[in-house]
Design a protein around this motif. Sequence first.
Motif: not given
Lengths: 368, 302
Positions: A360-361, A363-366, A368
């Motif tokens: 799973p990524p 960081k949050p996907m969008i 920053k």
Amino acid sequence: MGNFSNHQKLLRNALIDPVSVLDYSISEWELLLRLVRRVKLLGHLAIELERRGLSNKIPVRAANQLRSGLIRAKKFQQLARWELDRITWALKGMNIPVVVLKGGAYMLARLPSAEGRFFIDLDIMVPQEQLDQVEACLLKRGWRHREISTYDEHYYRAWSQEIPALIHRERETEVDIHHTIAPVTSRIRLDARLLFDDAITVGSPEYRILCPVDMVLHCSVNLFQNNELADDLRDLLDLHSMLCVFPHEDTQFWEKMISRANQLRLGRPLFYGIWFTRMIFQTPVPEKIENTLNQKPGLFSRWIMNALVPSALLPLHPDYPARFAQFARFLLYLRSHWIRMPFHLLISHLAYKCYLRLRPPSKPMIKK
Amino acid sequence: MRVEQIPAASFFSLLSEEGLRIRLGPFNVRISTNLRHLAEQLHFLYAHYELVEDEITEFHVKIVSKRSIPRPFSASVHFLVDDQEPFPPAPVNQALAILEWGINLAIALRTNHLLLFHSAAVERNGNVLLLPAWPGSGKTTLCTVLAHRGFRLFSDEFGLMDTECDELLPVPRLMSLKNQSIDVIKRYLPEASMGQAIPHTQKGTVAHVRPPQESIEQSAKTAKARWIIFPKWVADSPLRLERLPQSEAFLLLASNSFNYEILGEAAYKAVTRLVKTCHCYKLVYSDFDRVLTALNELTYGG
């Protein structure tokens, strides 16, 4: 041979015989531009049409796109040239031979394919014994490494033919410093000192490039040993350009070419280089010359490569990618790893890459 | 033929099959998507755009929704230009926002036959007023007001200059308002056609305003720049419109361009001609009525 699909023919004809684009319909032009962009040859096609005085005879929208690509390519050439100037300045007085490779070398050698060639990184090679010295010196003079993971750092230092890229803090050009031309984990064992011994100066006495036969070998090794081949048509075009020009400059070129390949035991990549430039670009290579190489691939390998490589080098149709071509690219991706490192390293390397892709990524996907 | 002439029912199948080809000023763009809600938004917001017939389309973009292995339960939307993905995926409801950013990004990265300013631009009486500015200066908001109050919209994002003839090219795109500007414009321009607000994007909440129909219809009509105004919105500030020396205008304009360095000498000469032939100002404002009065006076009088 000669079994190209329609979109491949469209691209291939434009590159082999640029005049043929005058007959292209609007929809063919549209497709051609997408294909040319994908293989980074906008600037190249722009130059070829300009040389033939055809820039004004093609659709305006196409001319604008090609010109945009050419302007960008020229800018990056200028940046690479300046970076080379700065590297030479930084290493002045250290008496270290710096050999320029790839795009930078083609530019210095004024190869016909270099004028509109788009490339971003500056690749240089220094002797392995002096690698630490060069790296330390550049780090002291304002270059730095981009942040990379410990794994990647290890990958570069222990297994590859180059160290992690350096970038000057005031500029954006990546400098790749090589010490040989094939990954140290690959089955290719060659004495890089031979390459330095025969390197030639070009333009200024500080600028060195590989001698013509070694340039051809490096390009072939890079394509058929180091790369995954997907969309690498630009590199095959470099090879085509060299194989067209060098025999004119040296009547003994082909004898030297074959004996050097045999000496460095690089017959196999050269075989493929000759085979595929002839197949895709109709390069005028003496007939059957590749058969005089010592390390030719066997018939089975030839058959497989013949079936797969054109589908990888030539771009996919952007709207209707053929399943076979996608599969061919996947197989060649596996091949590139297979020949790059021994089996036990390969398994752990691919397992790690797979893990990176699936986890799973962090960081949050969008945001920053 | 224009987008609004396509029945809503066949509009989605066009987008999901061969793709919608529209003319955005000097560029043709083909949009494909499998998202119904995006199709509905586009049918309304792109209503006035003309369809491309028998011309090369330069930009082929796609918005697709996918589920990924790391995040199997929430679909995300991906922006693709010629199958390359220039930025990470976003939640499905942000499809329109990332389509608009994606097209802007593709234009900015690929266009070097024109000099590109990060600037709004409007036209009156055949003269262009350039409004170069940096993010957060309220350039789009001001541009939206001007485009609905007697100026022809060129663009809220790009000043496109052909350096061979010094003409500026209109590229009227949706104007994307952010955060407080959305309500400000709703109050000030109740007649503006605005899409739904999209919350929680990378730039906060955004809403898109459709360019006036005349601006799109006349988007082939180029013009030369006459005024260059660097705007800045400052809360409760009185209006200030001050002349800028050419030297300062040059530096501001050169550093505002997306591709000044790539174009090199051609860009240097073009910016020099611009600051020499245009009237250059710095503008600080908080109130639209006062700005309109000042700019009307300037553009009718000058």
